[in-house]
Design a protein around this motif. Sequence first.
Motif, PDB file in Angstrom:
ATOM      1  N   ILE A 271      50.001  23.855   8.880  1.00 11.25           N
ATOM      2  CA  ILE A 271      49.587  23.901   7.473  1.00 11.25           C
ATOM      3  C   ILE A 271      50.043  22.594   6.832  1.00 11.25           C
ATOM      4  CG2 ILE A 271      49.869  25.088   5.254  1.00 11.25           C
ATOM      5  CD1 ILE A 271      50.560  27.635   6.874  1.00 11.25           C
TER       6      ILE A 271
ATOM      7  N   GLY B   3      50.609  20.468   3.468  1.00 14.47           N
ATOM      8  CA  GLY B   3      50.721  20.472   2.007  1.00 14.47           C
ATOM      9  C   GLY B   3      50.220  19.152   1.437  1.00 14.47           C
TER      10      GLY B   3
ATOM     11  N   GLU C 153      45.108  24.511   8.386  1.00 16.03           N
ATOM     12  CA  GLU C 153      44.984  24.998   7.002  1.00 16.03           C
ATOM     13  C   GLU C 153      45.637  23.974   6.076  1.00 16.03           C
ATOM     14  OE1 GLU C 153      47.005  28.654   4.522  1.00 16.03           O
ATOM     15  OE2 GLU C 153      46.654  28.994   6.663  1.00 16.03           O
TER      16      GLU C 153
ATOM     17  N   ALA D 197      47.550  23.358   2.182  1.00 14.60           N
ATOM     18  CA  ALA D 197      48.189  23.997   1.027  1.00 14.60           C
ATOM     19  C   ALA D 197      47.958  23.072  -0.163  1.00 14.60           C
ATOM     20  CB  ALA D 197      49.681  24.184   1.284  1.00 14.60           C
TER      21      ALA D 197
ATOM     22  N   ALA E  52      50.691  21.139  -3.204  1.00 17.95           N
ATOM     23  CA  ALA E  52      52.051  21.349  -2.680  1.00 17.95           C
ATOM     24  C   ALA E  52      53.059  20.553  -3.504  1.00 17.95           C
ATOM     25  CB  ALA E  52      52.117  20.912  -1.220  1.00 17.95           C
TER      26      ALA E  52
ATOM     27  N   THR F   9      58.928  27.178  -0.508  1.00 24.75           N
ATOM     28  CA  THR F   9      57.580  26.745  -0.096  1.00 24.75           C
ATOM     29  C   THR F   9      57.333  27.123   1.367  1.00 24.75           C
ATOM     30  OG1 THR F   9      57.675  24.883  -1.632  1.00 24.75           O
ATOM     31  CG2 THR F   9      56.000  24.771   0.077  1.00 24.75           C
TER      32      THR F   9
ATOM     33  N   LYS G 261      56.798  30.827   1.592  1.00 29.80           N
ATOM     34  CA  LYS G 261      55.516  31.208   0.976  1.00 29.80           C
ATOM     35  C   LYS G 261      54.378  31.119   1.996  1.00 29.80           C
ATOM     36  CE  LYS G 261      52.243  29.777  -2.624  1.00 29.80           C
ATOM     37  NZ  LYS G 261      51.925  28.775  -3.652  1.00 29.80           N
ATOM     38  N   TYR G 262      54.414  30.075   2.841  1.00 25.31           N
ATOM     39  CA  TYR G 262      53.346  29.884   3.832  1.00 25.31           C
ATOM     40  C   TYR G 262      53.754  30.389   5.222  1.00 25.31           C
ATOM     41  CZ  TYR G 262      50.938  27.232   0.264  1.00 25.31           C
ATOM     42  OH  TYR G 262      50.294  26.860  -0.901  1.00 25.31           O
ATOM     43  N   ASN G 263      54.873  31.130   5.276  1.00 24.76           N
ATOM     44  CA  ASN G 263      55.337  31.729   6.531  1.00 24.76           C
ATOM     45  C   ASN G 263      55.569  30.673   7.618  1.00 24.76           C
ATOM     46  OD1 ASN G 263      56.149  33.906   8.084  1.00 24.76           O
ATOM     47  ND2 ASN G 263      54.089  34.280   8.894  1.00 24.76           N
ATOM     48  N   CYS G 264      56.166  29.545   7.227  1.00 30.87           N
ATOM     49  CA  CYS G 264      56.409  28.441   8.164  1.00 30.87           C
ATOM     50  C   CYS G 264      57.832  28.489   8.722  1.00 30.87           C
ATOM     51  CB  CYS G 264      56.212  27.093   7.474  1.00 30.87           C
ATOM     52  SG  CYS G 264      54.516  26.791   6.996  1.00 30.87           S
TER      53      CYS G 264
ATOM     54  N   CYS H 144      59.348  22.482   8.733  1.00 26.73           N
ATOM     55  CA  CYS H 144      58.406  21.460   8.273  1.00 26.73           C
ATOM     56  C   CYS H 144      58.661  20.163   9.042  1.00 26.73           C
ATOM     57  CB  CYS H 144      58.505  21.245   6.775  1.00 26.73           C
ATOM     58  SG  CYS H 144      60.028  20.470   6.257  1.00 26.73           S
TER      59      CYS H 144
END
Length: 347
Positions: free
Chosen positions: A18, A20, A53, A55, A58, A66, A69-72, A75
């Motif tokens: 994902i 951002g 995907e 975000a 961001a 954060t 929120k995106y189930n990460c 990062c």
Amino acid sequence: YGHSNQLRQARAMGDYLIVGVHTDEEIAKHKGPPVFTQEERYKMVQAIKWVDEIAPGAPYVTTLETLDKYNCDFCVHGDDITLTIDGKDTYEEVKTAGRYRECKRTQGVSTTDLVGRMLLMTKAHHSNIDEDLDYRKHTDNFGKGPKGHSPWTGVSQFLQTSQKIIQFASGKEPQPGDTIIYVAGAFDLFHVGHVDFLEKVHQLAEKPYIIAGLHFDQEVNRYKGKNYPIMNIHERTLSVLACRYVSEVVIGAPYAVTADLLDHFRVTLVCHGMTEVVPDKDGSDPYEEPRRRGIFQLVDSGSNLTTDLIVQRIIKNRLEFEARNQKKEAKELAVLEAMRRLQEEKH
């Protein structure tokens, strides 16, 4: 392609990527005015083949909130530190929590470097007046790279390797039932206009296999003018290969789309955008053969963005930045002068 390479490395660290993307407002606050609008940037990032995907909007500072929120799980960022306007590391919180990973920056390119190349493109660049002061000022600022220089743009330092091309290439061969579509051009400063065009071409068939022919620097230079291309053939190759709609790239494709080329790749359809088709060196139409075969199609991307328009945005941003600085300096000088007068009056 530096950003694409970072995203490729990030995707290899996990199963789902994902990305951002900051708003224009956030970028302007921390870094300066963005070249592309946020909508353009959302579309461009989504078109990179390693991105699952995006975000949108961001936050500039990445927090644990954060990531959750995106189930990460974690990062990823390049090995160059990013700071907020007040000098704080934007990844401090996630680093402390052990949910941060790093990837290597791509050597020989940065947004600043590309901006520098574009700022070399002043009116003098078009007209051979190399003594133009404005032109000299910009070359003084940006043409000083100690490494290799491209004869067209002056500041390219990128070194291509076969390994990098393999990493970017899909490696997929056309399958039975695929519609093999050929497109050709400079694809300079690979941008959302190119993405829109390739997406439209991709929609023309149920199983499209798009081959992009990239012209050599000298060829682009001939039909676009002495200040193009901004990115050399190797940089343009990686930029196009990173696009999810492209299956294969012909590095240094002939300007004329010949019978040999069409037969060799078993091309079903040849597409071109709504931009002008410049005649070949001998004045002939480079698309004469696909037209004769009835396999040529013009495709309207619906986008009016061109490399020229991006360069104009860059130069406009630069001039506004210089004007702001001059105003600021004038104000500071006025304050200093007023303070000096007050001191004199006291004495």
